[in-house]
Design a protein around this motif. Structure first.
Motif, PDB file in Angstrom:
ATOM      1  N   HIS A  51       0.809  -1.205   0.020  1.00 49.21           N
ATOM      2  CA  HIS A  51      -0.212   0.000  -0.017  1.00 49.21           C
ATOM      3  C   HIS A  51       0.921   1.135   0.199  1.00 49.21           C
ATOM      4  CE1 HIS A  51      -3.350  -2.547   0.481  1.00 49.21           C
ATOM      5  NE2 HIS A  51      -2.823  -2.974   1.777  1.00 49.21           N
ATOM      6  N   TRP A  52       1.723   1.288  -0.918  1.00 53.20           N
ATOM      7  CA  TRP A  52       2.729   2.691  -1.242  1.00 53.20           C
ATOM      8  C   TRP A  52       1.854   3.656  -1.550  1.00 53.20           C
ATOM      9  CZ3 TRP A  52       7.020   1.423   1.139  1.00 53.20           C
ATOM     10  CH2 TRP A  52       7.796   0.280   0.960  1.00 53.20           C
ATOM     11  N   PRO A  53       2.262   4.980  -1.304  1.00 56.23           N
ATOM     12  CA  PRO A  53       1.681   6.025  -1.924  1.00 56.23           C
ATOM     13  C   PRO A  53       1.504   5.983  -3.396  1.00 56.23           C
ATOM     14  CG  PRO A  53       3.072   6.758  -0.329  1.00 56.23           C
ATOM     15  CD  PRO A  53       3.192   5.258  -0.394  1.00 56.23           C
ATOM     16  N   LEU A  54       0.432   6.596  -3.981  1.00 56.13           N
ATOM     17  CA  LEU A  54       0.484   6.487  -5.618  1.00 56.13           C
ATOM     18  C   LEU A  54       1.576   6.584  -6.524  1.00 56.13           C
ATOM     19  CD1 LEU A  54      -1.463   5.559  -8.127  1.00 56.13           C
ATOM     20  CD2 LEU A  54      -2.391   7.868  -8.143  1.00 56.13           C
ATOM     21  N   PRO A  55       2.359   8.001  -6.044  1.00 54.79           N
ATOM     22  CA  PRO A  55       3.626   8.191  -6.873  1.00 54.79           C
ATOM     23  C   PRO A  55       4.524   7.024  -6.770  1.00 54.79           C
ATOM     24  CG  PRO A  55       2.811  10.165  -5.651  1.00 54.79           C
ATOM     25  CD  PRO A  55       1.973   9.082  -4.885  1.00 54.79           C
ATOM     26  N   VAL A  56       4.598   6.716  -5.553  1.00 53.80           N
ATOM     27  CA  VAL A  56       5.689   5.314  -5.510  1.00 53.80           C
ATOM     28  C   VAL A  56       5.561   4.111  -6.291  1.00 53.80           C
ATOM     29  CG1 VAL A  56       6.882   3.752  -3.566  1.00 53.80           C
ATOM     30  CG2 VAL A  56       6.506   6.318  -3.112  1.00 53.80           C
ATOM     31  N   THR A  57       4.121   3.880  -6.097  1.00 53.84           N
ATOM     32  CA  THR A  57       3.644   2.655  -6.906  1.00 53.84           C
ATOM     33  C   THR A  57       3.739   2.913  -8.700  1.00 53.84           C
ATOM     34  OG1 THR A  57       2.147   2.252  -5.381  1.00 53.84           O
ATOM     35  CG2 THR A  57       1.503   1.028  -7.356  1.00 53.84           C
ATOM     36  N   ALA A  58       3.367   4.381  -9.076  1.00 52.13           N
ATOM     37  CA  ALA A  58       3.398   4.530 -10.163  1.00 52.13           C
ATOM     38  C   ALA A  58       4.905   4.676 -10.804  1.00 52.13           C
ATOM     39  CB  ALA A  58       2.560   5.890 -10.652  1.00 52.13           C
ATOM     40  N   GLY A  59       5.670   5.391  -9.898  1.00 54.80           N
ATOM     41  CA  GLY A  59       7.012   5.566 -10.397  1.00 54.80           C
ATOM     42  C   GLY A  59       7.849   4.403 -10.445  1.00 54.80           C
ATOM     43  N   GLY A  60       7.468   3.333  -9.539  1.00 48.65           N
ATOM     44  CA  GLY A  60       8.277   2.203  -9.411  1.00 48.65           C
ATOM     45  C   GLY A  60       7.810   1.289 -10.581  1.00 48.65           C
ATOM     46  N   THR A  61       6.363   1.268 -10.937  1.00 50.44           N
ATOM     47  CA  THR A  61       6.049   0.607 -11.902  1.00 50.44           C
ATOM     48  C   THR A  61       6.638   0.840 -13.354  1.00 50.44           C
ATOM     49  OG1 THR A  61       4.036   0.037 -10.940  1.00 50.44           O
ATOM     50  CG2 THR A  61       3.937  -0.289 -13.459  1.00 50.44           C
ATOM     51  N   ALA A  62       6.874   2.328 -13.466  1.00 51.38           N
ATOM     52  CA  ALA A  62       7.319   2.734 -14.797  1.00 51.38           C
ATOM     53  C   ALA A  62       8.875   2.580 -14.950  1.00 51.38           C
ATOM     54  CB  ALA A  62       7.232   4.425 -14.629  1.00 51.38           C
ATOM     55  N   LEU A  63       9.571   2.380 -13.664  1.00 46.44           N
ATOM     56  CA  LEU A  63      10.840   1.991 -13.835  1.00 46.44           C
ATOM     57  C   LEU A  63      10.963   0.473 -14.340  1.00 46.44           C
ATOM     58  CD1 LEU A  63      12.500   3.531 -10.733  1.00 46.44           C
ATOM     59  CD2 LEU A  63      12.851   3.843 -12.979  1.00 46.44           C
ATOM     60  N   PHE A  64       9.943  -0.485 -13.899  1.00 46.80           N
ATOM     61  CA  PHE A  64      10.406  -1.757 -14.263  1.00 46.80           C
ATOM     62  C   PHE A  64       9.870  -1.953 -15.658  1.00 46.80           C
ATOM     63  CE2 PHE A  64      10.151  -2.730  -9.653  1.00 46.80           C
ATOM     64  CZ  PHE A  64      11.113  -3.806  -9.777  1.00 46.80           C
ATOM     65  N   VAL A  65       8.911  -1.261 -16.072  1.00 48.98           N
ATOM     66  CA  VAL A  65       8.443  -1.219 -17.575  1.00 48.98           C
ATOM     67  C   VAL A  65       9.630  -0.664 -18.245  1.00 48.98           C
ATOM     68  CG1 VAL A  65       6.994  -0.194 -19.438  1.00 48.98           C
ATOM     69  CG2 VAL A  65       5.869  -1.148 -16.937  1.00 48.98           C
ATOM     70  N   LEU A  66      10.166   0.386 -17.850  1.00 49.46           N
ATOM     71  CA  LEU A  66      11.447   0.716 -18.782  1.00 49.46           C
ATOM     72  C   LEU A  66      12.621  -0.230 -18.966  1.00 49.46           C
ATOM     73  CD1 LEU A  66      12.492   3.290 -20.130  1.00 49.46           C
ATOM     74  CD2 LEU A  66      13.572   3.961 -17.951  1.00 49.46           C
ATOM     75  N   GLY A  67      12.728  -0.987 -17.678  1.00 48.52           N
ATOM     76  CA  GLY A  67      13.771  -2.177 -17.447  1.00 48.52           C
ATOM     77  C   GLY A  67      13.348  -3.065 -18.533  1.00 48.52           C
ATOM     78  N   LEU A  68      12.054  -3.678 -18.693  1.00 46.55           N
ATOM     79  CA  LEU A  68      11.627  -4.595 -19.573  1.00 46.55           C
ATOM     80  C   LEU A  68      11.860  -4.202 -20.940  1.00 46.55           C
ATOM     81  CD1 LEU A  68      10.165  -7.125 -19.987  1.00 46.55           C
ATOM     82  CD2 LEU A  68       8.134  -6.031 -19.601  1.00 46.55           C
TER      83      LEU A  68
END
Length: 403
Positions: A51-68
């Motif tokens: 249950h991270w704050p939305l900016p953490v979840t969104a930013g983290g997901t974007a990083l993983f997508v970028l890595g992929l």
């Protein structure tokens, strides 16, 4: 009457659909594997109750997508036809990062966290436990990657060991054999590292220095500056070299020619005689087992040709890039085979996958009636610039005679 021809055809064709399904699955693996490597850590770190704050979840997901996206793109542009070193460095590094994150996400997030919950072990509620596990995954992965990078880039430690060969004559007792292998000069410029490796080898006062292949990733023309220090290596009797599988990805004959120019003797399915104190050792070498499929004329692993003309009563030291060649070596009565190829797994737990393909991961092993195999963990690294629980090595083997 039974139509045996049609029955036989039916029997012969029965496995075909299963084979076709397997081949289709294998074609999809290059697409599935990167998704798993990035999706599993993303899910464990961000979406399993933290249950991270939305900016953490969104930013983290974007990083993983970028890595992929960036990892396969970088590897394709770096190791494909374009041969762009900067892209290869990016893709290879992301591959190593994703592998470590995936490994510890599975071990700590997928396996350990549910076990802790069932056992009632952990801090606070489910969210606290989820965040603690996420922190552990990130912290441990970061520590292992930093340590693994330092391990990969340092000059390897020297591993010293005695190897007793019953057929070795007394005049050859104490013969000093240095093994370097899998230097993998590549996109990261390691010319200075190469020079320091050669200085370390020269300090060992070797009688024989061996390189068992995978010199580089790239052609001899592109990696010449990194390989050039090999010309400074000294040995009392000989410097010998055999091809590895990576030479056959990048104009193997160019590497054979360059090593010859640098003063190393390529043992392409041939041998030389090393004499000392009235006794003789046959030093033989074979091309890598992948040579024949490369299509290069005259390139193949041919042990009979390597030993042709050698006295069968003499002890034999064989250079073969892959440990898997030891079955043929043992059948021919070879006394000692020196190999590399495995990198000792390079990044744990890849060790276990290597053991599915090779009979040995690292160190000494015995095969058949008298054959001893030494498998080096390698002097350099391939691809991801990390070594985790698989240190590189320069090997000094002191040969001993008698039982």
């Amino acid at each position: 009457m039974t139509d045996t021809s049609s029955t036989g055809q039916a029997r012969g064709e029965a496995p075909a659909p299963r084979r076709r399904a397997l081949y289709r699955l294998m074609r999809y693996l290059p697409l599935v594997a990167p998704v798993l490597l990035w999706a599993v850590p993303c899910w464990v770190l961000l979406y399993t109750g933290q249950h991270w704050p939305l900016p953490v979840t969104a930013g983290g997901t974007a990083l993983f997508v970028l890595g992929l996206v960036a990892m396969p793109l970088g590897m394709a542009r770096g190791h494909g036809r374009r041969q762009q070193d900067a892209a290869a460095i990016l893709g290879d590094t992301l591959l190593g990062v994703s592998w470590v994150l995936f490994t510890w996400s599975v071990l700590l997030g997928v396996l350990l966290r549910p076990a802790l919950a069932v056992a009632g072990v952990g801090v606070g509620d489910g969210q606290d436990r989820a965040r603690a596990v996420a922190g552990a995954v990130l912290g441990l992965s970061a520590a292992l990657l930093a340590w693994g990078y330092a391990e990969a880039r340092r000059v390897p430690r020297v591993r010293r060991l005695d190897v007793r060969l019953p057929r070795l004559g007394a005049g050859l007792d104490g013969l000093r054999v240095v093994l370097v292998t899998d230097t993998h000069y590549g996109p990261l410029d390691r010319a200075r590292w190469s020079a320091r490796v050669c200085e370390t080898v020269n300090a060992l006062d070797a009688d024989l220095v061996c390189h068992t292949g995978d010199i580089a990733d790239g052609t001899a023309e592109r990696r010449r500056a990194q390989a050039a220090p090999l010309g400074t290596v000294r040995a009392t009797h000989a410097r010998v070299y055999v091809t590895g599988n990576h030479e056959y990805y990048s104009e193997a004959q160019g590497w054979v020619h360059l090593m010859d120019t640098l003063g190393w003797e390529p043992l392409r399915n041939r041998h030389l005689l090393l004499e000392r104190g009235g006794d003789t050792l046959v030093v033989a070498g074979v091309d890598d087992v992948t040579a024949e499929s490369s299509g290069l004329p005259g390139h193949r692993a041919h042990l009979a040709g390597a030993l042709d003309g050698a006295d069968p009563g003499l002890p034999v030291l064989l250079l073969a890039h892959q440990p898997a060649f030891v079955d043929r070596a043992a059948a021919a009565g070879v006394d000692l085979q020196l190999s590399g190829h495995t990198h000792g797994g390079q990044i744990w737990p890849f060790h276990y996958l290597v053991r599915l393909d090779q009979p040995a991961l690292a160190g000494l092993s015995h095969h058949g009636a008298r054959t001893v195999l030494y498998t080096s963990r390698g002097t350099g690294f391939w691809g991801p610039p990390f070594r985790v629980f698989a240190p590189s090595e320069i090997t000094l083997l002191v040969l001993r005679s008698g039982n």
